[in-house]
Design a protein around this motif. Structure first.
Motif, PDB file in Angstrom:
ATOM      1  N   SER A   4     -21.995 -19.994  20.033  1.00 47.91           N
ATOM      2  CA  SER A   4     -22.881 -19.120  19.263  1.00 47.91           C
ATOM      3  C   SER A   4     -22.999 -19.587  17.817  1.00 47.91           C
ATOM      4  CB  SER A   4     -22.365 -17.681  19.300  1.00 47.91           C
ATOM      5  OG  SER A   4     -22.392 -17.189  20.606  1.00 47.91           O
ATOM      6  N   ASP A   5     -21.889 -19.969  17.211  1.00 48.09           N
ATOM      7  CA  ASP A   5     -21.928 -20.446  15.829  1.00 48.09           C
ATOM      8  C   ASP A   5     -22.732 -21.739  15.720  1.00 48.09           C
ATOM      9  OD1 ASP A   5     -20.443 -18.313  14.936  1.00 48.09           O
ATOM     10  OD2 ASP A   5     -18.568 -19.439  14.780  1.00 48.09           O
ATOM     11  N   LYS A   6     -22.525 -22.667  16.649  1.00 42.15           N
ATOM     12  CA  LYS A   6     -23.259 -23.928  16.618  1.00 42.15           C
ATOM     13  C   LYS A   6     -24.742 -23.691  16.834  1.00 42.15           C
ATOM     14  CE  LYS A   6     -19.512 -26.928  18.142  1.00 42.15           C
ATOM     15  NZ  LYS A   6     -19.026 -27.797  19.215  1.00 42.15           N
ATOM     16  N   GLN A   7     -25.068 -22.824  17.791  1.00 39.50           N
ATOM     17  CA  GLN A   7     -26.457 -22.526  18.076  1.00 39.50           C
ATOM     18  C   GLN A   7     -27.125 -21.894  16.860  1.00 39.50           C
ATOM     19  OE1 GLN A   7     -27.878 -23.589  20.791  1.00 39.50           O
ATOM     20  NE2 GLN A   7     -29.878 -22.813  20.250  1.00 39.50           N
ATOM     21  N   PHE A   8     -26.419 -21.005  16.155  1.00 34.40           N
ATOM     22  CA  PHE A   8     -26.953 -20.370  14.948  1.00 34.40           C
ATOM     23  C   PHE A   8     -27.254 -21.433  13.892  1.00 34.40           C
ATOM     24  CE2 PHE A   8     -26.258 -18.460  10.757  1.00 34.40           C
ATOM     25  CZ  PHE A   8     -27.245 -17.490  10.778  1.00 34.40           C
ATOM     26  N   CYS A   9     -26.336 -22.369  13.693  1.00 35.29           N
ATOM     27  CA  CYS A   9     -26.541 -23.418  12.691  1.00 35.29           C
ATOM     28  C   CYS A   9     -27.746 -24.287  13.046  1.00 35.29           C
ATOM     29  CB  CYS A   9     -25.293 -24.290  12.574  1.00 35.29           C
ATOM     30  SG  CYS A   9     -23.898 -23.450  11.821  1.00 35.29           S
ATOM     31  N   ILE A  10     -27.876 -24.628  14.316  1.00 38.94           N
ATOM     32  CA  ILE A  10     -29.019 -25.434  14.753  1.00 38.94           C
ATOM     33  C   ILE A  10     -30.315 -24.685  14.498  1.00 38.94           C
ATOM     34  CG2 ILE A  10     -30.172 -26.399  16.794  1.00 38.94           C
ATOM     35  CD1 ILE A  10     -27.307 -27.026  17.863  1.00 38.94           C
ATOM     36  N   GLN A  11     -30.342 -23.394  14.810  1.00 36.91           N
ATOM     37  CA  GLN A  11     -31.551 -22.596  14.574  1.00 36.91           C
ATOM     38  C   GLN A  11     -31.873 -22.523  13.093  1.00 36.91           C
ATOM     39  OE1 GLN A  11     -30.616 -18.930  16.499  1.00 36.91           O
ATOM     40  NE2 GLN A  11     -31.159 -19.677  18.538  1.00 36.91           N
ATOM     41  N   GLN A  12     -30.852 -22.397  12.261  1.00 35.70           N
ATOM     42  CA  GLN A  12     -31.068 -22.326  10.817  1.00 35.70           C
ATOM     43  C   GLN A  12     -31.649 -23.649  10.297  1.00 35.70           C
ATOM     44  OE1 GLN A  12     -30.780 -19.639   8.754  1.00 35.70           O
ATOM     45  NE2 GLN A  12     -30.557 -18.604  10.695  1.00 35.70           N
ATOM     46  N   LEU A  13     -31.124 -24.765  10.783  1.00 36.30           N
ATOM     47  CA  LEU A  13     -31.626 -26.066  10.345  1.00 36.30           C
ATOM     48  C   LEU A  13     -33.066 -26.278  10.787  1.00 36.30           C
ATOM     49  CD1 LEU A  13     -28.497 -28.312  11.023  1.00 36.30           C
ATOM     50  CD2 LEU A  13     -29.437 -27.656   8.795  1.00 36.30           C
ATOM     51  N   PHE A  32     -19.790  -6.411  18.593  1.00 31.92           N
ATOM     52  CA  PHE A  32     -18.884  -7.562  18.532  1.00 31.92           C
ATOM     53  C   PHE A  32     -19.548  -8.778  19.169  1.00 31.92           C
ATOM     54  CE2 PHE A  32     -15.775  -9.897  21.205  1.00 31.92           C
ATOM     55  CZ  PHE A  32     -15.033 -10.535  20.213  1.00 31.92           C
ATOM     56  N   ASN A  33     -20.108  -8.602  20.359  1.00 30.71           N
ATOM     57  CA  ASN A  33     -20.734  -9.727  21.058  1.00 30.71           C
ATOM     58  C   ASN A  33     -21.950 -10.274  20.339  1.00 30.71           C
ATOM     59  OD1 ASN A  33     -19.110 -10.228  23.341  1.00 30.71           O
ATOM     60  ND2 ASN A  33     -19.893  -8.393  24.311  1.00 30.71           N
ATOM     61  N   SER A  34     -22.688  -9.433  19.682  1.00 35.31           N
ATOM     62  CA  SER A  34     -23.925  -9.897  19.063  1.00 35.31           C
ATOM     63  C   SER A  34     -23.761 -10.370  17.623  1.00 35.31           C
ATOM     64  CB  SER A  34     -24.992  -8.798  19.121  1.00 35.31           C
ATOM     65  OG  SER A  34     -24.610  -7.694  18.353  1.00 35.31           O
ATOM     66  N   GLU A  35     -22.689  -9.944  16.927  1.00 36.34           N
ATOM     67  CA  GLU A  35     -22.597 -10.242  15.502  1.00 36.34           C
ATOM     68  C   GLU A  35     -21.351 -11.002  15.058  1.00 36.34           C
ATOM     69  OE1 GLU A  35     -23.143  -6.625  13.297  1.00 36.34           O
ATOM     70  OE2 GLU A  35     -25.011  -6.152  14.332  1.00 36.34           O
ATOM     71  N   CYS A  36     -20.351 -11.080  15.887  1.00 31.07           N
ATOM     72  CA  CYS A  36     -19.087 -11.678  15.456  1.00 31.07           C
ATOM     73  C   CYS A  36     -19.193 -13.198  15.364  1.00 31.07           C
ATOM     74  CB  CYS A  36     -17.976 -11.286  16.438  1.00 31.07           C
ATOM     75  SG  CYS A  36     -16.331 -11.548  15.742  1.00 31.07           S
ATOM     76  N   THR A  37     -18.339 -13.788  14.554  1.00 30.11           N
ATOM     77  CA  THR A  37     -18.248 -15.246  14.435  1.00 30.11           C
ATOM     78  C   THR A  37     -16.967 -15.716  15.106  1.00 30.11           C
ATOM     79  OG1 THR A  37     -17.001 -15.159  12.367  1.00 30.11           O
ATOM     80  CG2 THR A  37     -19.428 -15.192  12.208  1.00 30.11           C
ATOM     81  N   PHE A  38     -16.903 -17.004  15.354  1.00 31.40           N
ATOM     82  CA  PHE A  38     -15.710 -17.571  15.977  1.00 31.40           C
ATOM     83  C   PHE A  38     -14.470 -17.318  15.118  1.00 31.40           C
ATOM     84  CE2 PHE A  38     -12.782 -21.212  16.331  1.00 31.40           C
ATOM     85  CZ  PHE A  38     -12.339 -20.998  17.629  1.00 31.40           C
ATOM     86  N   GLU A  39     -14.625 -17.470  13.800  1.00 36.71           N
ATOM     87  CA  GLU A  39     -13.496 -17.295  12.895  1.00 36.71           C
ATOM     88  C   GLU A  39     -12.916 -15.881  12.936  1.00 36.71           C
ATOM     89  OE1 GLU A  39     -15.655 -20.787  12.018  1.00 36.71           O
ATOM     90  OE2 GLU A  39     -16.421 -18.746  11.961  1.00 36.71           O
ATOM     91  N   GLU A  49     -10.992 -16.961  26.458  1.00 37.20           N
ATOM     92  CA  GLU A  49     -12.326 -17.369  26.870  1.00 37.20           C
ATOM     93  C   GLU A  49     -13.400 -16.607  26.096  1.00 37.20           C
ATOM     94  OE1 GLU A  49      -9.786 -16.766  28.858  1.00 37.20           O
ATOM     95  OE2 GLU A  49      -9.558 -18.548  30.096  1.00 37.20           O
ATOM     96  N   ILE A  50     -13.159 -15.332  25.847  1.00 33.47           N
ATOM     97  CA  ILE A  50     -14.104 -14.532  25.058  1.00 33.47           C
ATOM     98  C   ILE A  50     -14.193 -15.083  23.640  1.00 33.47           C
ATOM     99  CG2 ILE A  50     -14.550 -12.252  24.063  1.00 33.47           C
ATOM    100  CD1 ILE A  50     -13.177 -11.087  26.624  1.00 33.47           C
ATOM    101  N   ILE A  51     -13.047 -15.374  23.051  1.00 28.61           N
ATOM    102  CA  ILE A  51     -13.031 -15.954  21.700  1.00 28.61           C
ATOM    103  C   ILE A  51     -13.759 -17.292  21.684  1.00 28.61           C
ATOM    104  CG2 ILE A  51     -11.539 -16.923  19.905  1.00 28.61           C
ATOM    105  CD1 ILE A  51      -9.451 -14.745  20.781  1.00 28.61           C
ATOM    106  N   ASN A  52     -13.472 -18.134  22.654  1.00 26.89           N
ATOM    107  CA  ASN A  52     -14.103 -19.457  22.706  1.00 26.89           C
ATOM    108  C   ASN A  52     -15.612 -19.380  22.893  1.00 26.89           C
ATOM    109  OD1 ASN A  52     -11.634 -20.674  22.361  1.00 26.89           O
ATOM    110  ND2 ASN A  52     -11.358 -21.165  24.518  1.00 26.89           N
ATOM    111  N   SER A  53     -16.091 -18.304  23.471  1.00 28.61           N
ATOM    112  CA  SER A  53     -17.536 -18.184  23.686  1.00 28.61           C
ATOM    113  C   SER A  53     -18.300 -18.140  22.361  1.00 28.61           C
ATOM    114  CB  SER A  53     -17.848 -16.941  24.525  1.00 28.61           C
ATOM    115  OG  SER A  53     -17.672 -15.754  23.770  1.00 28.61           O
TER     116      SER A  53
END
Length: 83
Positions: free
Chosen positions: A71-80, A22-29, A63-67
């Motif tokens: 992660s999603d933003k960081q993933f998008c930045i890495q992809q770009l 869950f921590n390594s693969e889940c998305t915010f949605e 707080e766990i959900i918000n974390s």
């Protein structure tokens, strides 16, 4: 495998792995729904040692959900950057 020697140990390991995935693969949605499932699994497992952890998940749920926002933003930045 040693986990097959004890059902409670096998369950504890499976739950730990579920939370790790869950921590390594889940998305915010998906985090809210997935965390609810995880909380239910931990709450219903009958393992006394996980009672405190289950309370932690419940108390820090938002707080766990918000974390996952970061992660999603960081993933998008890495992809770009990789393009």
């Amino acid at each position: 495998m040693i986990l097959n020697l004890n059902d409670e140990l096998n369950t504890a390991y499976s739950l730990k792995e579920m939370y790790r995935k869950f921590n390594s693969e889940c998305t915010f949605e998906a985090a809210g729904e997935e965390l609810e499932k995880i909380i239910a699994c931990f709450a219903n497992c009958g393992i006394k040692e996980y009672e405190e952890f289950t309370s932690l998940l419940i108390n820090w749920k938002q707080e766990i959900i918000n974390s996952f926002i970061h992660s999603d933003k960081q993933f998008c930045i890495q992809q770009l950057r990789s393009k």
